[in-house]
Design an enzyme around this catalytic site. Structure first.
Site, mmCIF file in Angstrom:
data_model
loop_
_atom_site.group_PDB
_atom_site.id
_atom_site.type_symbol
_atom_site.label_atom_id
_atom_site.label_comp_id
_atom_site.label_asym_id
_atom_site.label_seq_id
_atom_site.Cartn_x
_atom_site.Cartn_y
_atom_site.Cartn_z
ATOM 1 N N GLU A 161 0.807 -1.237 0.000
ATOM 2 C CA GLU A 161 0.000 0.000 0.000
ATOM 3 C C GLU A 161 0.836 1.281 0.000
ATOM 4 O O GLU A 161 0.651 2.156 0.844
ATOM 5 C CB GLU A 161 -0.947 -0.017 1.213
ATOM 6 C CG GLU A 161 -1.845 -1.243 1.245
ATOM 7 C CD GLU A 161 -2.766 -1.304 2.472
ATOM 8 O OE1 GLU A 161 -2.621 -0.455 3.372
ATOM 9 O OE2 GLU A 161 -3.618 -2.199 2.513
ATOM 10 N N ASN A 202 1.965 -5.119 -3.155
ATOM 11 C CA ASN A 202 0.591 -5.509 -2.790
ATOM 12 C C ASN A 202 -0.253 -4.266 -2.490
ATOM 13 O O ASN A 202 0.201 -3.368 -1.767
ATOM 14 C CB ASN A 202 0.680 -6.388 -1.529
ATOM 15 C CG ASN A 202 -0.614 -7.080 -1.160
ATOM 16 O OD1 ASN A 202 -1.234 -7.734 -1.999
ATOM 17 N ND2 ASN A 202 -1.019 -6.960 0.097
ATOM 18 N N HIS A 238 -10.330 -6.750 -1.381
ATOM 19 C CA HIS A 238 -11.320 -6.491 -0.328
ATOM 20 C C HIS A 238 -12.525 -5.863 -1.009
ATOM 21 O O HIS A 238 -12.459 -4.709 -1.458
ATOM 22 C CB HIS A 238 -10.762 -5.531 0.725
ATOM 23 C CG HIS A 238 -9.649 -6.129 1.525
ATOM 24 N ND1 HIS A 238 -9.846 -7.183 2.384
ATOM 25 C CD2 HIS A 238 -8.328 -5.840 1.587
ATOM 26 C CE1 HIS A 238 -8.698 -7.513 2.959
ATOM 27 N NE2 HIS A 238 -7.750 -6.720 2.483
ATOM 28 N N GLU A 268 -5.944 -10.961 -0.654
ATOM 29 C CA GLU A 268 -6.689 -10.714 0.591
ATOM 30 C C GLU A 268 -8.192 -10.701 0.329
ATOM 31 O O GLU A 268 -8.920 -9.855 0.850
ATOM 32 C CB GLU A 268 -6.264 -9.375 1.211
ATOM 33 C CG GLU A 268 -4.769 -9.253 1.445
ATOM 34 C CD GLU A 268 -4.346 -7.992 2.187
ATOM 35 O OE1 GLU A 268 -5.203 -7.307 2.776
ATOM 36 O OE2 GLU A 268 -3.137 -7.700 2.183
ATOM 37 N N ASP A 270 -11.990 -10.824 0.343
ATOM 38 C CA ASP A 270 -13.177 -10.986 1.181
ATOM 39 C C ASP A 270 -14.280 -10.119 0.588
ATOM 40 O O ASP A 270 -14.009 -9.222 -0.216
ATOM 41 C CB ASP A 270 -12.927 -10.700 2.684
ATOM 42 C CG ASP A 270 -12.294 -9.354 2.997
ATOM 43 O OD1 ASP A 270 -12.319 -8.452 2.132
ATOM 44 O OD2 ASP A 270 -11.772 -9.185 4.118
#
Ligand code: XIL
Length: 352
Positions: A161, A202, A238, A268, A270
């Protein structure tokens, strides 16, 4: 890109192909093949973010993990504040427990992460370092952590990030004191310690076009052009069920990086629901998981798909976004949700 890529590939394949010997005492329905089996056949690292706490105290967690997944990412245990809480103290215990579990069950490990703007302890942030001093601190950290897990961590999120929503280099102690070169230094230092680990940038919100996605593409292209040892880009994934990413855009984001000669991973995943969620919303969630996994499988350089947790019992979503949750493939009682069925179906259908 790395000459040693073949070695990393061999380690991963070995990690993915073996069966597991999960905790005894739990049976599974013989009719449904665990995800792990079809993922391994497909050459996919199918992982979950895990915590050492649950691993230590919850046998159902251990069982589900070892049965359904062939890869893990420590959710927090390798972050700076957890693993390097004081300048002269590293605490490898919780991360080692996760890595040891993974090795015992023939699962690949994604290391997360080496440099981030968050979860940096105050001994680093509350001090006026010179550029030289902070470079030294970053170098020591990367050297010590990557060396500790050399040969055991197949992929590292080296930089996490680094770009903000407007596409600017994010303000952090790293960018302020060292400047933008902290990114390439981090990759070079990680590569020196473990040349066979695959090194990733990432980030989130890079699956749809916009200033952030463009800036990350430019950043990564620049790193490649300068010969920085970067192997891949992680799209965190996400998502929020009410604003799903377009399946087409998701796949084309993956293809953008693959076209640069990089691996890509969904790191990641979700899908947050508004709580309380009903059956219809769980079906919508299943369709979004389905799209994300299909997009990954459609791109030959995407062979890693990680969900950020495995059970709704333990997920960062409700804390990060109150009123939302139920974002994972297993419910609070470890019952498979429609999302899990969708993931299983996609993998069962995928060509070998
Ligand atoms: C989250 C964890 O899930 C939480 O437990 C923790 O409190 C905060 O961090 N992007 C990342 C992850 O790269 O490290 C974050 O994990 C979620 C967002």
């Amino acid at each position: 890109m790395l000459g040693a890529g073949a070695l990393a590939g061999a380690v991963l394949l070995a990690a993915c192909s073996s069966g597991s010997s999960p905790d005894a005492g739990h049976s599974r329905s013989p009719a449904v093949a665990p995800l792990r089996e079809s993922a391994s056949r497909r050459g996919l690292r199918f992982g979950a973010a895990v915590t050492s706490d649950l691993l230590a105290k919850d046998s159902q967690y251990r069982h589900t993990l070892a049965t359904e997944y062939n890869a893990v990412t420590p959710e927090n245990a390798m972050k700076w504040d957890a693993i390097h809480p004081a300048r002269d103290r590293y605490d490898f215990g919780p991360a080692d427990a996760i890595v040891n579990f993974a090795r015992a069950h023939h699962m690949a490990v994604r290391g997360h992460n080496l440099v981030w703007y968050r979860e940096v302890p105050s001994w680093v942030t509350d001090h006026h370092w010179t550029r030289r001093e902070l470079e030294q601190i970053l170098h020591d950290h990367i050297r010590t952590v990557v060396r500790h897990y050399r040969g055991k961590v197949a992929q590292w999120d080296v930089v996490n990030e680094a770009v903000d929503k407007d596409g600017k280099l994010r303000d952090s102690i790293w960018s302020k004191v060292i400047g933008p070169t902290y990114i390439e230094l981090a990759f070079r230092w990680a590569h020196e310690e473990d040349p066979s680990a695959k090194l990733y940038y990432n980030d989130y919100d890079i699956e749809s076009p916009g200033p952030k996605a463009s800036a990350v593409t430019k950043l990564v292209r620049g790193l490649r052009a300068r010969g920085v040892p970067i192997d891949g880009v992680g799209i965190q994934g996400h998502e929020v069920a009410s604003h799903p990413p377009s399946p087409h855009q998701f796949e084309s984001a993956l293809r953008t990086y693959a076209a640069m000669g990089l691996d890509v991973a969904v790191t990641e995943a979700d899908v947050a629901l508004s709580l309380p969620a009903n059956e219809h919303e769980r079906q919508v969630q299943a369709a979004i998981y389905d799209h994300m996994l299909r997009a990954c499988l459609a791109v030959s350089r995407c062979r890693t798909f990680v969900t950020w947790g495995l059970t709704d019992r333990s997920s960062w979503v409700p804390a990060a976004n109150p009123g939302t949750g139920d974002a994972l493939p297993f419910d609070r009682d470890y019952h498979p949700k429609p999302a899990l069925g969708a993931l299983r179906t996609v993998l069962a259908r995928a060509r070998h």
